[in-house]
Design a protein around this motif. Structure first.
Motif, mmCIF file in Angstrom:
data_model
loop_
_atom_site.group_PDB
_atom_site.id
_atom_site.type_symbol
_atom_site.label_atom_id
_atom_site.label_comp_id
_atom_site.label_asym_id
_atom_site.label_seq_id
_atom_site.Cartn_x
_atom_site.Cartn_y
_atom_site.Cartn_z
ATOM 1 N N ILE A 262 179.425 12.974 -28.916
ATOM 2 C CA ILE A 262 178.317 13.872 -28.579
ATOM 3 C C ILE A 262 178.809 15.317 -28.527
ATOM 4 O O ILE A 262 179.792 15.628 -27.843
ATOM 5 N N SER A 263 178.112 16.184 -29.268
ATOM 6 C CA SER A 263 178.354 17.620 -29.208
ATOM 7 C C SER A 263 177.098 18.284 -28.642
ATOM 8 O O SER A 263 176.190 17.603 -28.154
ATOM 9 N N ASP A 264 177.010 19.590 -28.717
ATOM 10 C CA ASP A 264 175.825 20.284 -28.208
ATOM 11 C C ASP A 264 174.581 19.983 -29.037
ATOM 12 O O ASP A 264 173.465 20.066 -28.540
ATOM 13 N N THR A 265 174.755 19.623 -30.285
ATOM 14 C CA THR A 265 173.599 19.469 -31.179
ATOM 15 C C THR A 265 173.487 18.097 -31.839
ATOM 16 O O THR A 265 172.407 17.751 -32.328
ATOM 17 N N TRP A 266 174.574 17.312 -31.865
ATOM 18 C CA TRP A 266 174.544 16.052 -32.601
ATOM 19 C C TRP A 266 175.109 14.898 -31.779
ATOM 20 O O TRP A 266 175.969 15.088 -30.933
ATOM 21 N N MET A 267 174.622 13.708 -32.066
ATOM 22 C CA MET A 267 175.204 12.472 -31.578
ATOM 23 C C MET A 267 175.595 11.645 -32.801
ATOM 24 O O MET A 267 174.730 11.267 -33.600
ATOM 25 N N LYS A 268 176.877 11.370 -32.937
ATOM 26 C CA LYS A 268 177.362 10.594 -34.070
ATOM 27 C C LYS A 268 177.811 9.215 -33.586
ATOM 28 O O LYS A 268 178.504 9.106 -32.575
ATOM 29 N N ILE A 269 177.409 8.189 -34.310
ATOM 30 C CA ILE A 269 177.732 6.810 -33.942
ATOM 31 C C ILE A 269 178.716 6.246 -34.960
ATOM 32 O O ILE A 269 178.441 6.207 -36.159
ATOM 33 N N LYS A 285 173.917 9.754 -37.556
ATOM 34 C CA LYS A 285 174.079 11.118 -37.051
ATOM 35 C C LYS A 285 172.714 11.562 -36.550
ATOM 36 O O LYS A 285 171.768 11.673 -37.321
ATOM 37 N N VAL A 286 172.613 11.793 -35.242
ATOM 38 C CA VAL A 286 171.320 12.000 -34.590
ATOM 39 C C VAL A 286 171.240 13.427 -34.050
ATOM 40 O O VAL A 286 172.128 13.870 -33.311
ATOM 41 N N SER A 287 170.186 14.135 -34.400
ATOM 42 C CA SER A 287 169.963 15.467 -33.847
ATOM 43 C C SER A 287 169.538 15.348 -32.382
ATOM 44 O O SER A 287 168.729 14.493 -32.028
ATOM 45 N N LEU A 288 170.096 16.205 -31.541
ATOM 46 C CA LEU A 288 169.774 16.183 -30.111
ATOM 47 C C LEU A 288 168.809 17.306 -29.727
ATOM 48 O O LEU A 288 168.668 17.633 -28.557
ATOM 49 N N GLY A 289 168.150 17.870 -30.717
ATOM 50 C CA GLY A 289 167.213 18.965 -30.449
ATOM 51 C C GLY A 289 166.069 18.575 -29.526
ATOM 52 O O GLY A 289 165.596 19.390 -28.728
ATOM 53 N N CYS A 290 165.639 17.295 -29.609
ATOM 54 C CA CYS A 290 164.501 16.837 -28.788
ATOM 55 C C CYS A 290 164.849 16.745 -27.305
ATOM 56 O O CYS A 290 163.951 16.763 -26.461
ATOM 57 N N GLY A 293 167.745 20.111 -23.327
ATOM 58 C CA GLY A 293 168.053 20.426 -21.936
ATOM 59 C C GLY A 293 168.850 19.362 -21.208
ATOM 60 O O GLY A 293 169.368 19.614 -20.122
ATOM 61 N N LEU A 294 168.961 18.156 -21.802
ATOM 62 C CA LEU A 294 169.657 17.049 -21.147
ATOM 63 C C LEU A 294 171.006 16.729 -21.769
ATOM 64 O O LEU A 294 171.737 15.878 -21.257
ATOM 65 N N VAL A 295 171.342 17.408 -22.870
ATOM 66 C CA VAL A 295 172.508 17.025 -23.661
ATOM 67 C C VAL A 295 173.788 16.995 -22.832
ATOM 68 O O VAL A 295 174.601 16.065 -22.931
ATOM 69 N N HIS A 296 174.002 17.999 -21.993
ATOM 70 C CA HIS A 296 175.264 18.086 -21.263
ATOM 71 C C HIS A 296 175.390 17.019 -20.173
ATOM 72 O O HIS A 296 176.486 16.820 -19.646
ATOM 73 N N GLY A 297 174.286 16.339 -19.854
ATOM 74 C CA GLY A 297 174.355 15.343 -18.793
ATOM 75 C C GLY A 297 174.078 13.930 -19.225
ATOM 76 O O GLY A 297 173.920 13.046 -18.391
ATOM 77 N N ILE A 298 174.010 13.659 -20.541
ATOM 78 C CA ILE A 298 173.710 12.300 -20.979
ATOM 79 C C ILE A 298 174.998 11.508 -21.182
ATOM 80 O O ILE A 298 176.040 12.046 -21.538
ATOM 81 N N PHE A 299 174.875 10.198 -20.950
ATOM 82 C CA PHE A 299 176.036 9.307 -20.988
ATOM 83 C C PHE A 299 175.584 8.005 -21.636
ATOM 84 O O PHE A 299 174.796 7.269 -21.057
ATOM 85 N N PRO A 300 176.023 7.681 -22.865
ATOM 86 C CA PRO A 300 175.608 6.434 -23.520
ATOM 87 C C PRO A 300 176.081 5.213 -22.732
ATOM 88 O O PRO A 300 177.225 5.158 -22.295
ATOM 89 N N ILE A 301 175.194 4.231 -22.574
ATOM 90 C CA ILE A 301 175.504 3.046 -21.770
ATOM 91 C C ILE A 301 175.600 1.788 -22.620
ATOM 92 O O ILE A 301 176.526 0.998 -22.490
ATOM 93 N N SER A 323 163.000 4.623 -36.075
ATOM 94 C CA SER A 323 161.891 5.580 -36.001
ATOM 95 C C SER A 323 162.345 6.978 -35.590
ATOM 96 O O SER A 323 161.599 7.940 -35.709
ATOM 97 N N ARG A 324 163.594 7.085 -35.082
ATOM 98 C CA ARG A 324 164.165 8.336 -34.588
ATOM 99 C C ARG A 324 163.309 8.956 -33.489
ATOM 100 O O ARG A 324 163.096 10.171 -33.430
ATOM 101 N N VAL A 325 162.853 8.106 -32.589
ATOM 102 C CA VAL A 325 162.000 8.528 -31.472
ATOM 103 C C VAL A 325 162.773 8.347 -30.170
ATOM 104 O O VAL A 325 163.427 7.321 -29.947
ATOM 105 N N TRP A 326 162.688 9.369 -29.283
ATOM 106 C CA TRP A 326 163.267 9.296 -27.946
ATOM 107 C C TRP A 326 162.193 8.874 -26.958
ATOM 108 O O TRP A 326 161.030 9.255 -27.086
#
Length: 355
Positions: A262-269, A285-290, A293-301, A323-326
């Motif tokens: 995870i970077s400021d803008t992307w999530m790569k799997i 490779k997932v854009s985190l634009g949506c 505001g939560l990017v710095h505090g998210i933690f994949p489980i 679907s690329r939906v959050w």
């Protein structure tokens, strides 16, 4: 109503949650025997693998109280309890429907339980020298649980630096392994040094008969082969190892070892496609634009090929990879609760014995 073949009934029942499934045992002799039938158990566990869950211990920091919930894509949020253990415990590891819990009141007492069936086993006390105390738990540096569904067995691993009689580290990295088949602990040691942060040691992954931890420096993965009691280092993808400004997390994905970067803008799997040659492939490779505001505090489980569940300070989010939906799956209302990523674990509902 027309006749429904037994195989169709079995396929339907294999998709029920454990509790409703056990209630159906009173319907007829066939249904009564299903939860103990080898074919049905295998089918049920395979179906459950498609439906990952997030297990959360909600810790109220002001009242010193805990409650537990499951967050499930198909059934939403449900509460559960560990009151059948008859004392307060802390969840230390989760694997294939089993939990490893440690007693809060008595150090060195461990349980393995299935919260769905409410079965549990108290592990025998280990007489080996204590391992390094790790703030704030005062327990082994890392705790791992390996639940092998194909063999109906489990292992619990406690690892850390040994303490001398004067409570100092002697430089020996020791590993204690409990085997459910023999109901005994075994011990082996190594002199390699390993570094684990609090969150790195919580994210332990069981695949290919081995447990895997991401070291605190994110420089390599430390693997413990439970068949031979051997530690081994696994390299990360070059982009992950030499990249800067990224956070890296270790997960399992459909039976394979996986990394989420995870970077400021992307999530790569990333998924390890060739375990022996340590070949990694970036599968998404997932854009985190949506969720900027939560990017710095998210933690994949937890994740599958379709979904990724992530915990933030107050929320559990799900990302649907097709679907690329959050989607927000759960949110904490109590402002006094500790961050969700602090006590969130991957989970799946399985029929697996632990005693």
């Amino acid at each position: 109503m027309g006749f429904i073949p037994d195989e169709v009934v079995i396929q339907i029942l294999a998709r029920l949650p454990v509790k409703p499934l056990f209630r159906t045992k009173t319907v007829c002799k066939l249904w009564y025997g299903l939860p103990s039938d080898e074919y049905f158990i295998k089918l049920y566990n395979e179906e459950s693998a498609k439906n990952p869950m997030v297990l959360i211990e909600l810790i109220n920091s002001t009242e010193s109280k805990s409650s537990f919930v499951f967050v499930d894509n198909s059934r939403g949020v449900s509460e559960f309890s560990l009151d059948f253990l008859l004392e307060k415990v802390k969840i230390r590891a989760s694997c294939n429907g089993l939990l490893c819990c440690s007693s809060i009141a008595v150090k060195g007492v461990y349980y393995v339980c299935n919260p769905m069936t409410r079965e549990f086993k108290v592990l025998p006390r280990c007489r080996a020298r204590p391992l390094t105390l790790f703030y704030p738990d005062g327990e082994a540096t890392i705790v791992g649980l390996a639940s092998d569904l194909s063999r109906n067995k489990f292992n619990v691993v406690l690892a850390g630096f040994q303490l001398t009689s004067s409570h100092r580290q002697d430089g020996t990295f020791a590993c204690l392994v409990f085997d459910s088949d023999s109901n005994k602990w075994r011990k082996f040691v190594t002199f390699q040094e390993h570094n684990f942060t609090h969150m790195n040691r919580n994210q332990v992954v069981f695949v290919n008969g081995s447990l895997h931890w991401l070291t605190g420096s994110c420089s390599y993965i430390l693997m413990l082969d439970l068949n031979y009691d051997v530690w081994r280092k696994i390299s990360l993808p070059d982009e992950v190892r030499y990249g800067t400004g990224n956070r890296v997390y270790l997960l399992e994905c459909d039976g394979c070892l996986s990394l989420i970067q995870i970077s400021d803008t992307w999530m790569k799997i990333w998924v390890m496609k060739d375990y022996e040659r340590e070949l990694w492939h970036m599968v998404d490779k997932v854009s985190l634009g949506c969720i900027k505001g939560l990017v710095h505090g998210i933690f994949p489980i937890t994740q599958t090929g379709e979904h990724v569940f992530l915990a933030s300070h107050k929320q559990v989010l799900m990302y649907h990879r097709t679907s690329r939906v959050w989607k927000e799956m759960f949110a904490v209302k109590n402002s006094d609760t500790l961050p969700l990523w602090f006590s969130a674990h991957a989970f799946r509902s399985t029929i697996v014995p632990c005693n």
